[in-house]
Design an enzyme around this catalytic site. Sequence first.
Site, PDB file in Angstrom:
ATOM      1  N   GLY A 155      -7.004 -11.868  50.631  1.00 41.28           N
ATOM      2  CA  GLY A 155      -7.018 -12.423  51.974  1.00 41.28           C
ATOM      3  C   GLY A 155      -8.027 -13.502  52.276  1.00 41.28           C
ATOM      4  N   ARG A 185       5.741 -23.813  53.026  1.00 40.48           N
ATOM      5  CA  ARG A 185       4.668 -23.419  53.953  1.00 40.48           C
ATOM      6  C   ARG A 185       4.639 -24.231  55.255  1.00 40.48           C
ATOM      7  NH1 ARG A 185      -0.151 -23.407  53.196  1.00 40.48           N
ATOM      8  NH2 ARG A 185      -0.529 -21.321  54.008  1.00 40.48           N
ATOM      9  N   TYR A 241       1.342 -20.017  46.895  1.00 39.45           N
ATOM     10  CA  TYR A 241       2.547 -19.870  47.703  1.00 39.45           C
ATOM     11  C   TYR A 241       3.318 -21.190  47.800  1.00 39.45           C
ATOM     12  CZ  TYR A 241      -0.129 -15.707  48.772  1.00 39.45           C
ATOM     13  OH  TYR A 241      -0.882 -14.561  48.661  1.00 39.45           O
ATOM     14  N   CYS A 275      18.742 -30.919  54.789  1.00 36.66           N
ATOM     15  CA  CYS A 275      19.438 -31.191  56.049  1.00 36.66           C
ATOM     16  C   CYS A 275      18.983 -30.274  57.180  1.00 36.66           C
ATOM     17  CB  CYS A 275      20.932 -31.094  55.829  1.00 36.66           C
ATOM     18  SG  CYS A 275      21.432 -32.308  54.619  1.00 36.66           S
ATOM     19  N   TYR A 318       5.217 -21.813  58.332  1.00 37.03           N
ATOM     20  CA  TYR A 318       4.024 -21.402  59.101  1.00 37.03           C
ATOM     21  C   TYR A 318       3.390 -22.563  59.869  1.00 37.03           C
ATOM     22  CZ  TYR A 318       4.251 -18.188  55.075  1.00 37.03           C
ATOM     23  OH  TYR A 318       4.667 -17.347  54.077  1.00 37.03           O
ATOM     24  N   GLU A 340      -8.045  -8.051  45.224  1.00 36.48           N
ATOM     25  CA  GLU A 340      -6.725  -8.640  44.953  1.00 36.48           C
ATOM     26  C   GLU A 340      -6.642 -10.068  45.490  1.00 36.48           C
ATOM     27  OE1 GLU A 340      -3.951  -6.094  46.999  1.00 36.48           O
ATOM     28  OE2 GLU A 340      -4.308  -4.395  45.686  1.00 36.48           O
ATOM     29  N   PRO A 341      -7.504 -10.963  45.030  1.00 33.55           N
ATOM     30  CA  PRO A 341      -7.452 -12.325  45.566  1.00 33.55           C
ATOM     31  C   PRO A 341      -6.242 -13.094  45.023  1.00 33.55           C
ATOM     32  CG  PRO A 341      -9.006 -12.230  43.755  1.00 33.55           C
ATOM     33  CD  PRO A 341      -8.502 -10.820  43.962  1.00 33.55           C
ATOM     34  N   GLY A 342      -5.593 -13.843  45.876  1.00 31.26           N
ATOM     35  CA  GLY A 342      -4.479 -14.690  45.455  1.00 31.26           C
ATOM     36  C   GLY A 342      -4.802 -16.141  45.757  1.00 31.26           C
ATOM     37  N   ARG A 343      -4.699 -16.476  47.047  1.00 33.58           N
ATOM     38  CA  ARG A 343      -4.854 -17.865  47.491  1.00 33.58           C
ATOM     39  C   ARG A 343      -6.164 -18.502  47.027  1.00 33.58           C
ATOM     40  NH1 ARG A 343      -2.356 -19.618  52.242  1.00 33.58           N
ATOM     41  NH2 ARG A 343      -2.182 -17.437  52.837  1.00 33.58           N
TER      42      ARG A 343
END
Length: 429
Positions: A239, A318, A377, A348, A322, A273-276
């Site tokens: 996060g 993204r 992502y 389109c 978002y 659990e780092p992702g970004r």
Amino acid sequence: MHHFKQKKSELYCEGVPLSRIAKAVGTPVYVYSHATLSHHYRIFDEAFAAVPHIICYSMKANSNGSVIRSFTNLGSGVDIVSGGELMRALAAGAPPKKIVYSGVGKQPWEIEEALKRDILMFNVESREELEAIDAVAAKMKKRAPISIRINPDVDPKTHPYVSTGLKKNKFGIRIEQAIKDYEWAAKRKHIEVVGVDCHIGSQLTEVSPFIDAAARVRLLVEKLIKKGMDIRYVDVGGGLGITYNDELPPEPKVYADAIIKSFSGLDITLILEPGRVMVGNAGVLVTQVRYTKEIPSPHGKGSKHFFIVDAGMNDLARPSLYGSYHAIVPVGKAPRGKVEADVVGPICESGDFLAKDRTLPAFKSGDCIAAMSAGAYGFSMSSNYNSRPRSAEVMVSGARYEIVRERETLKELVRGEKTATFLRKKGAK
Ligand code: LLP
């Protein structure tokens, strides 16, 4: 920190000009910097050096095998959420004893695969899932190591689509219920209670929600230990946010110190659990301007430009999903003059944009641009919408680069598809 730099009006990834990759591989293309990936892993790992810990890279952020391998080579484990991710994680060298399995919808076959491989633990999100794991483990005559994902009801102050730790969210189990579920689990022959888990959301730019959640998790851990449960792992999820535009997220060290302090004195191993934060700024999406268009400004004065590029919302979802910001940077020499512009794709839908209402150099058709901070992502959320083959992926290390995933072919687009027999013309196959 990342290794994308402008040198003599050329944007480089480490020692390679992005224009060279665009020319050789074509566009759109995702480009990852291996030095940045390694750097991010090391910084994060060192930040937790004072305590026993396992970093489980959250591979949903970027599941390219070479990206995962960049981390597993440095000792990383992996946080997975599906049988497909399990397969990729193992193929990329993740040790099963460093794999944690999260997610609300684990299917029996996925649970079975994970049990066969003896993963570190399942992060369980509901009582029914706990019962399903118990049933599969019983059938296999195994004991399934579990932790329960707590929903601490903490506001992570991020985009609602990526907030997961509020009681209205589908994730985790509220603490009072979790205690009952732990007591139930502790009595099962085929379940082994090993930890407590929590993940409150993504792209957090403040440390306080992490601290609030950790305080609640700690109270629960203490209660469970008092009840005689052997809680060895506390998984605090991922996060931590990154800088896309002007955000100022806490440094990994500040985040780590806060987490370490929250659990000090407990005899546990921390799981992260780092992702970004590992991959976000280590990747860019390079795309080429195909056409430009000018319309009278909807705000009255002057004109508005559209840069129509060859990457769309199917390649980088993204911004459309978002409203997120990715800086747009010229890959070659920036054209003179600034204009008000949207960077849009060929899809389109009016929601198909990479950037909206920006002041940008007056790009011309043929210019290449980079959507920055697209490593997390980006490709992993890409699709074939509008029957567009997914883009190629390239990894750079120093002065060399390699394709780590080929651009999809048109043939691959229809793989597995068949014309229904009742639609076939006589004599045709
Ligand atoms: N652990 C769990 C259980 C998660 O659900 C996630 C992300 C992570 C770890 C990693 O979180 P990170 O460190 O990357 O923030 N597609 C969205 C982000 C979705 C995040 C989903 N869960 C985006 O593009 O912003």
